[in-house]
Every structure is written in structure tokens, then in C-alpha cells.
Design an enzyme around this catalytic site. Sequence first.
Site, mmCIF file in Angstrom:
data_model
loop_
_atom_site.group_PDB
_atom_site.id
_atom_site.type_symbol
_atom_site.label_atom_id
_atom_site.label_comp_id
_atom_site.label_asym_id
_atom_site.label_seq_id
_atom_site.Cartn_x
_atom_site.Cartn_y
_atom_site.Cartn_z
ATOM 1 N NE ARG A 86 47.814 35.105 33.820
ATOM 2 C CZ ARG A 86 47.133 35.229 34.961
ATOM 3 N NH1 ARG A 86 46.229 34.307 35.303
ATOM 4 N NH2 ARG A 86 47.325 36.249 35.757
ATOM 5 C CG ASN A 116 37.947 37.896 35.404
ATOM 6 O OD1 ASN A 116 37.347 36.835 35.560
ATOM 7 N ND2 ASN A 116 39.074 38.186 36.012
ATOM 8 C CE1 TYR A 148 40.250 31.068 40.550
ATOM 9 C CE2 TYR A 148 37.980 30.313 40.607
ATOM 10 C CZ TYR A 148 39.022 30.943 39.950
ATOM 11 O OH TYR A 148 38.826 31.464 38.684
ATOM 12 C CD GLU A 159 45.384 26.458 37.538
ATOM 13 O OE1 GLU A 159 45.490 27.338 38.405
ATOM 14 O OE2 GLU A 159 45.314 26.717 36.309
ATOM 15 C CB THR A 161 43.231 40.033 37.114
ATOM 16 O OG1 THR A 161 44.319 39.115 37.027
ATOM 17 C CG2 THR A 161 42.168 39.497 38.043
ATOM 18 C CG HIS A 200 41.476 29.982 35.561
ATOM 19 N ND1 HIS A 200 42.064 30.604 36.633
ATOM 20 C CD2 HIS A 200 42.251 28.891 35.280
ATOM 21 C CE1 HIS A 200 43.130 29.899 36.997
ATOM 22 N NE2 HIS A 200 43.260 28.860 36.198
ATOM 23 C CG PHE A 257 38.527 38.236 45.577
ATOM 24 C CD1 PHE A 257 38.766 37.035 44.919
ATOM 25 C CD2 PHE A 257 39.630 39.022 45.913
ATOM 26 C CE1 PHE A 257 40.045 36.611 44.604
ATOM 27 C CE2 PHE A 257 40.924 38.617 45.602
ATOM 28 C CZ PHE A 257 41.127 37.401 44.951
ATOM 29 C CE LYS A 269 37.556 33.090 35.964
ATOM 30 N NZ LYS A 269 37.888 34.387 36.621
ATOM 31 N NE ARG A 312 40.447 37.700 32.685
ATOM 32 C CZ ARG A 312 41.320 37.182 33.537
ATOM 33 N NH1 ARG A 312 42.511 37.727 33.692
ATOM 34 N NH2 ARG A 312 41.012 36.105 34.241
HETATM 35 P P1 IDP Z 1 43.512 35.712 37.294
HETATM 36 O O1 IDP Z 1 42.183 35.035 37.018
HETATM 37 O O2 IDP Z 1 43.812 36.781 36.290
HETATM 38 O O3 IDP Z 1 44.648 34.727 37.458
HETATM 39 P P2 IDP Z 1 43.593 36.004 40.196
HETATM 40 O O4 IDP Z 1 44.301 37.099 40.920
HETATM 41 O O5 IDP Z 1 44.179 34.639 40.244
HETATM 42 O O6 IDP Z 1 43.364 36.486 38.683
HETATM 43 O O7 IDP Z 1 42.103 35.966 40.780
HETATM 44 C C1 IDP Z 1 41.251 34.883 40.449
HETATM 45 C C2 IDP Z 1 39.903 35.431 40.090
HETATM 46 O O8 IDP Z 1 39.317 36.012 41.256
HETATM 47 C C3 IDP Z 1 39.907 36.575 39.074
HETATM 48 O O9 IDP Z 1 39.952 36.125 37.738
HETATM 49 C C4 IDP Z 1 38.597 37.257 39.378
HETATM 50 O O10 IDP Z 1 37.489 36.573 38.792
HETATM 51 C C5 IDP Z 1 38.512 37.116 40.892
HETATM 52 N N1 IDP Z 1 39.043 38.308 41.548
HETATM 53 C C6 IDP Z 1 40.332 38.666 41.696
HETATM 54 N N2 IDP Z 1 40.451 39.832 42.357
HETATM 55 C C7 IDP Z 1 39.183 40.224 42.647
HETATM 56 C C8 IDP Z 1 38.635 41.342 43.324
HETATM 57 O O11 IDP Z 1 39.332 42.230 43.782
HETATM 58 N N3 IDP Z 1 37.271 41.394 43.392
HETATM 59 C C9 IDP Z 1 36.450 40.429 42.894
HETATM 60 N N4 IDP Z 1 36.938 39.344 42.263
HETATM 61 C C10 IDP Z 1 38.284 39.239 42.122
HETATM 62 MG MG MG Z 2 44.954 33.298 38.915
#
Ligand code: IDP
Ligand code: MG
Length: 151
Positions: free
Chosen positions: A85, A112, A49, A126, A91, A115, A57, A9, A102
Site C-alpha cells: 500500500r 489510480n 468490489y 482477494e 487512493t 489495487h 463511484f 488496473k 500513484r
Molecule cells: P484503494 O484502491 O486505495 O483501496 P478504495 O477506497 O478501496 O481505495 O476504493 C477503490 C477504488 O475505487 C479506488 O482505488 C478508486 O479507483 C475508486 N475510487 C475510490 N474513491 C473514489 C471516488 O471518490 N471517485 C472515483 N473513484 C473512486
Molecule cells: Mg480498497
Amino acid sequence: MERTFILVKPDGVQRGLIGEVISRFEKRGLKLAGAKFMPVSQELAKKHYAIHKGKPFYEGLIKYITSAPVMAMVWEGTNAVAAARQTMGATRPWEAAPGSLRHDFALEVGRNLTHGSDSVKNAEAEISLWFSPSELVEWKRCSDDWIFGQN
Ligand code: IDP
Ligand code: MG
């Protein structure tokens, strides 16, 4: 062989961590099938997304992912989706396992680093969203049998 879609990212790119991320996946044994360094349009970000639309968020996430170029990649290997993963970590960086990307390189959920697809089905969707078939490379790696081999 199973494939997964990975992004370094914008924070990872800006912090000079593309090489570190690639290195972790390479050392794990995953095999690179495609890669491109690119800006992310609003349209692509919203498609990628779409599942998060409406979440608190979401707007910030779109702003984040379109804020600088990303390194988009396809990696393949045994259980590539789950393995990637795990190498990325949870996450929320403070919940990520020590040794994961991470954990080792992030503190904020909104910064973080990477992706990674969360299922084989989503990986396929994707990959076709981000890559055309001609951008994916099938190749014989000399270490394949030492990594993917079965006894
Ligand atoms: P992932 O990237 O581990 O699959 P997802 O739940 O799919 O996690 O969320 C996508 C992205 O959205 C996360 O990687 C993170 O950058 C952002 N994100 C998820 N939850 C939050 C939150 O509570 N606050 C801010 N950003 C978030
Ligand atoms: Mg995800």
C-alpha cells in the site's frame, strides 16, 4: 509469510506500466507468488468490489475495472499488505507520497493505476477470489535472507 493481492488496473496496462509496477515491488524486496494477465468479468468485478456497492463511484468503478485486461498478482514478504500500500500510495493520487506509484504515475482517483489489499484478512479473501491454490508458487529466492533476514 504475509501475502497481498495486487492488480495493475486497466489504465496501467493500457499505458504500458505493468513492468514499472512489477519493478517497484521487486525492488522493494517483495517476492512474487503468482501472476496472471486476464480480462475481468462483471461477476468477478462485482465480487471484488462488493464492499463499495451503493457508493456514488461504484458503477464507474465496475466499468473501469472491466474495461481492459488487468495484471493480477500475489506478492509476499514482511508486512506485505502495508508495504505494498505504501509503494502504491494513497487512493487519491494528489494525496499520494512522492515516490509512490500513484504520485508518480496518476492524477485521477478513478485512474489510480493499482489495487492493493487493505488488510491481511481482505488479502486472503482477494487471493482466493482471484487465484486457485495451484496458481500460487512457493519458491526459494536466492536473495530471501538478504531481504527477509533477522539479526
Ligand atoms: P484503494 O484502491 O486505495 O483501496 P478504495 O477506497 O478501496 O481505495 O476504493 C477503490 C477504488 O475505487 C479506488 O482505488 C478508486 O479507483 C475508486 N475510487 C475510490 N474513491 C473514489 C471516488 O471518490 N471517485 C472515483 N473513484 C473512486
Ligand atoms: Mg480498497
